[in-house]
Design a protein around this motif. Structure first.
Motif, PDB file in Angstrom:
ATOM      1  N   TYR A 142      26.038 -23.513 -22.580  1.00 33.53           N
ATOM      2  CA  TYR A 142      25.694 -24.422 -23.368  1.00 33.53           C
ATOM      3  C   TYR A 142      25.954 -26.025 -23.326  1.00 33.53           C
ATOM      4  N   ALA A 163      15.202 -21.739 -18.965  1.00 34.72           N
ATOM      5  CA  ALA A 163      15.215 -20.518 -17.763  1.00 34.72           C
ATOM      6  C   ALA A 163      13.877 -19.997 -17.434  1.00 34.72           C
ATOM      7  N   MET A 202      27.465 -36.096 -13.023  1.00 40.73           N
ATOM      8  CA  MET A 202      26.844 -35.332 -13.996  1.00 40.73           C
ATOM      9  C   MET A 202      25.382 -35.456 -13.484  1.00 40.73           C
ATOM     10  N   ALA A 203      24.589 -34.230 -13.700  1.00 44.56           N
ATOM     11  CA  ALA A 203      23.334 -34.388 -13.690  1.00 44.56           C
ATOM     12  C   ALA A 203      22.389 -35.071 -14.654  1.00 44.56           C
ATOM     13  N   GLU A 243      24.461 -30.415 -10.236  1.00 47.73           N
ATOM     14  CA  GLU A 243      23.360 -29.968 -10.817  1.00 47.73           C
ATOM     15  C   GLU A 243      23.531 -29.037 -12.053  1.00 47.73           C
ATOM     16  N   THR A 244      22.427 -28.821 -12.652  1.00 45.34           N
ATOM     17  CA  THR A 244      22.745 -27.785 -13.682  1.00 45.34           C
ATOM     18  C   THR A 244      21.486 -26.792 -13.455  1.00 45.34           C
ATOM     19  N   LYS A 245      22.284 -25.365 -14.072  1.00 45.45           N
ATOM     20  CA  LYS A 245      21.249 -24.229 -14.202  1.00 45.45           C
ATOM     21  C   LYS A 245      21.249 -23.687 -15.539  1.00 45.45           C
ATOM     22  N   THR A 246      20.480 -22.901 -16.012  1.00 44.88           N
ATOM     23  CA  THR A 246      20.767 -22.186 -17.016  1.00 44.88           C
ATOM     24  C   THR A 246      21.715 -20.953 -17.057  1.00 44.88           C
ATOM     25  N   GLU A 247      22.274 -20.644 -17.979  1.00 43.18           N
ATOM     26  CA  GLU A 247      23.220 -19.479 -18.007  1.00 43.18           C
ATOM     27  C   GLU A 247      22.317 -18.255 -17.598  1.00 43.18           C
ATOM     28  N   ILE A 248      21.163 -18.121 -18.076  1.00 49.01           N
ATOM     29  CA  ILE A 248      20.123 -17.159 -17.734  1.00 49.01           C
ATOM     30  C   ILE A 248      20.158 -16.693 -16.187  1.00 49.01           C
ATOM     31  N   GLY A 249      19.752 -17.876 -15.672  1.00 50.21           N
ATOM     32  CA  GLY A 249      19.599 -17.940 -14.282  1.00 50.21           C
ATOM     33  C   GLY A 249      20.717 -17.456 -13.454  1.00 50.21           C
ATOM     34  N   GLU A 297      12.891 -22.111 -14.329  1.00 58.59           N
ATOM     35  CA  GLU A 297      13.644 -21.637 -13.454  1.00 58.59           C
ATOM     36  C   GLU A 297      13.021 -20.105 -12.745  1.00 58.59           C
ATOM     37  N   ARG A 333      26.699 -27.422 -20.271  1.00 58.75           N
ATOM     38  CA  ARG A 333      26.222 -27.665 -18.800  1.00 58.75           C
ATOM     39  C   ARG A 333      26.109 -29.165 -18.456  1.00 58.75           C
ATOM     40  N   LYS A 334      25.660 -29.839 -19.710  1.00 59.21           N
ATOM     41  CA  LYS A 334      25.317 -31.211 -19.257  1.00 59.21           C
ATOM     42  C   LYS A 334      26.541 -32.144 -19.319  1.00 59.21           C
ATOM     43  N   GLU A 363      19.087 -25.998 -29.241  1.00 64.94           N
ATOM     44  CA  GLU A 363      19.757 -25.705 -28.130  1.00 64.94           C
ATOM     45  C   GLU A 363      19.275 -24.423 -27.169  1.00 64.94           C
TER      46      GLU A 363
END
Lengths: 414, 260
Positions: B70, A406, A1-2, B80-86, A409, B72-73, A398
């Motif tokens: 939500y 985002a 997990m990151a 790694e994690t990325k947002t759901e938007i990406g 990113e 992801r962690k 959240e």
């Protein structure tokens, strides 16, 4: 997990001195309230504090108390108290949390400063609607509660170019207060004293501006979150020598950081401008969130709101009127957009975040298409986050986190 | 490059957890969807196991794994994690490589994401802290109407005279639904009105560009909702083969990036 990154913003050494002068300020108010030796005026944060000081009042700022209630996350417990007596959950949550706390007989001052049991009882309340109309209702409630006089200045709104008529009307309103203030304070108005106070306020303002402007350096030596804390003296002590001395100290530290190429956020990758109120109960959370993304929220309209470059000791009433009308919050969207555009360029910003604070429409400049217009014009990407200054029931941590991540990113992909 | 190399994307949403496995050619070779439940880590692991079996590979073949959503962690096997938007942007551009407006209707939130012709995000919006227009709204309404969620799409499609619901708020809408039941309105017409309400809430979030894609679990299970949206905006809407998996596929595509 990151794993979550542990980068945090660099702490400011001058904080100890700030805490000391803020403590002195509150203890002096507390003493005066107990002994009655000095009169106390409550004033709006961008009100005619200089006039009140020159008349011999100690000046207390309910908005500062509101921010303390927010930052200590006590607000949400008190807001319902004010709602229950008729103050809507949709109006200013500074007002509702402050009035609610008073009803409950609780103040964060007690926790911060041993021996202080309550806010200092006022002898007069003086508001300026340049912030919003809510301050008038807020102060009116206390005027009724304490049975003390309520004085006020009614400011123009949506001002494009600030003209002579705007300035003169405000200057006259300030001058018209003098006889009442003389009566309440028992002191005769002294123009030289007002000039002295305005001169100190101008010095404080100039130094505060210099401090904030250091964030234009790459990497920036301070963050918006530092600004929200260190603006305390500019709000409650401007017009005093202590505030001037403090900002000299803080400025020196920022200049030293610049000389040493010392970043407030280690490895600064992105530079963000914050438009709107802070989410007081999430200062630390937000600061850590951005630092973990190696992003510095480094400048804001909010912290800049206590810069009053128009103060002129030689013409105190007119210059105070001008300074308090040149203010961002009372201006037209066109004037606001020009201001933000200049700030984005000056601070070399990669993105702008608008905080749509549910209970603070006057400080939420994202409701009439401004982000879209500015993004089109400047090419600087924008993000709107929904929240509130004090009412933590109105935000989703959240969603904020996902939106911010985002957005970063998105900046990475550019 | 060995086709045995696999890339895992895990999308832990508020309602469902999705895992997608891609091979080096970016083909979807395995996937699974489960209720997210109360232990996101365990659910993600369960979905991974099912996806690996479907793809006929093992965890040793995983080259890289990225999680999103939500939870992801909470994905223990993610690098790694990325947002759901990406991830939705990445997933949609993979299926439709052009400039797009992406509408994702999830269990708890809606997203509108805009990407340019090179697949770069130019902006995005999420719904405010409100369930209006989300899957949660449909769940609430199905409970009020005492209709299984999976039957709503078929019922809406039968409507001849849609009921209009005016409220923005889920609770007020529920009151309106009860009012319509009291007035003897047909269930099919009420359900279509509920769908219309979802679409209206989503469309008022942002202006649409020419090419519109719809994704998410709500779209996957309610194709009539897409048809209604097409009628409202007056043009065809693009829908990926597995709309509910778009975020997970996007995460797997991120995992695939920079690996030859």
């Amino acid at each position: 997990m990151a794993e979550e990154k542990k980068i945090q913003r660099k702490m400011i050494k001058a904080t100890g001195e700030m805490n000391r002068i803020m403590a002195d300020y509150f203890y002096e108010l507390n003493e005066a309230a107990k002994t009655g030796e000095k009169k106390i005026a409550w004033c709006t944060s961008v009100g005619p504090a200089e006039l009140l000081r020159a008349m011999g009042f100690l000046v207390y700022f309910p908005e500062n108390h509101g921010a303390m209630l927010g930052a200590t996350r006590m607000s949400t417990d008190f807001i319902p108290e004010a709602n229950a007596i008729g103050y809507s959950p949709d109006i200013c949550s500074y007002l509702t949390s402050d009035v609610g706390a008073y009803i409950k007989g609780i103040t964060p001052l007690s926790k911060a400063y041993k021996g202080i049991e309550s806010v200092p009882k006022p002898d007069v309340l003086v508001f300026n609607t340049n912030q919003c109309r809510d301050v008038q209702d807020w102060f009116a409630w206390y005027a009724n509660e304490f049975r003390v006089p309520l004085l006020g200045i009614h400011t123009h709104r949506g001002v494009g170019d600030v003209g002579e008529s705007h300035v003169q009307s405000i200057a006259k309103q300030m001058q018209a207060m003098v006889p009442s203030l003389e009566e309440i304070s028992g002191n005769k108005f002294d123009l030289d004293e007002l000039k002295r106070v305005v001169k100190l306020s101008r010095q404080c303002s100039d130094l505060w501006k210099e401090v904030l402007d250091t964030a234009a350096n790459v990497p920036a030596p301070l963050t918006f979150y530092d600004g929200t804390i260190h603006m305390g003296p500019a709000v409650v002590l401007r017009g005093t020598q202590q505030a001037v001395d403090y900002y000299k100290l803080l400025l020196a530290e920022m200049q030293e950081r610049i000389a040493n190429n010392d970043a407030a956020v280690e490895g600064e990758r992105f530079r963000i401008y914050w438009e709107g109120m802070p989410v007081w109960g999430r200062l630390s959370t937000h600061s850590k969130m951005f630092a973990a993304l190696k992003t510095n929220v480094l400048a804001s309209t909010y912290c800049n709101s206590w810069i009053f470059t128009d103060f002129d000791p030689e013409d105190p009433f007119t210059s105070m009127a001008k300074a308090y009308t040149e203010l961002f919050i009372v201006r037209s969207d066109k004037a606001k957009e020009k201001y933000i555009k200049d700030m984005l360029a000056f601070f070399k910003v990669d993105g702008i975040i608008y905080h749509d604070a549910k209970t603070c429409p006057n400080n939420s400049n994202c409701r009439y298409g401004m982000p879209q217009r500015l993004e089109k014009e400047t090419g600087v990407p924008s993000l709107i986050i929904n929240g509130d200054l004090n009412d933590l029931r109105l935000l989703s941590d959240e969603q904020t986190k996902t939106n911010v991540e985002a957005f970063i990113e998105q900046l990475e992909e550019r | 490059m060995s086709l045995k190399k696999i890339y895992v994307g895990t999308d832990v949403g508020s309602s469902r957890t999705k895992v997608a496995i891609l091979n080096a050619n970016k083909d979807l070779i395995g996937y699974a969807v489960e209720k997210s439940g109360t232990d996101f880590s365990v659910t993600a692991q369960t979905c991974l196991k099912a996806s690996l079996e479907m793809a006929r590979v093992t965890s040793k073949d995983i080259t890289k794994s990225i999680s999103t959503g939500y939870g992801r962690k909470n994905v223990l096997f993610a690098d790694e994690t990325k947002t759901e938007i990406g991830c939705h942007a990445k997933g949609c551009y993979h299926f439709f490589p052009t400039s797009l407006t992406i509408i994702d209707i999830g269990g708890q939130d809606n997203k509108i994401v805009k990407i340019d012709e090179k697949g770069r995000r130019t902006g995005f919006k999420m719904n405010r802290k409100c369930a209006a227009g989300t899957g949660a709204f449909l769940e609430e309404m199905s409970a009020r109407l005492d209709i299984p969620l999976e039957e709503m799409d078929g019922l809406a499609a039968q409507s001849q005279n849609m009921v209009k619901l005016g409220s923005f708020c889920t609770v007020f809408s529920a009151t309106e639904v009860l009012e319509n039941i009291r007035q003897g309105k047909k269930v099919t017409d009420i359900v279509k009105g509920v769908f219309f309400s979802v679409i209206k809430r989503v469309l008022e979030m942002d202006a649409l560009t020419e090419n519109v894609v719809m994704t998410g679990g709500v779209v996957a299970h309610n194709p009539y909702l897409v048809k209604m949206t097409e009628e409202i905006i007056g043009r065809k809407i693009l829908v990926p083969l597995h709309p509910q998996l778009t975020g997970a596929v996007g995460a797997a595509l991120y995992a695939r990036e920079n690996d030859g």
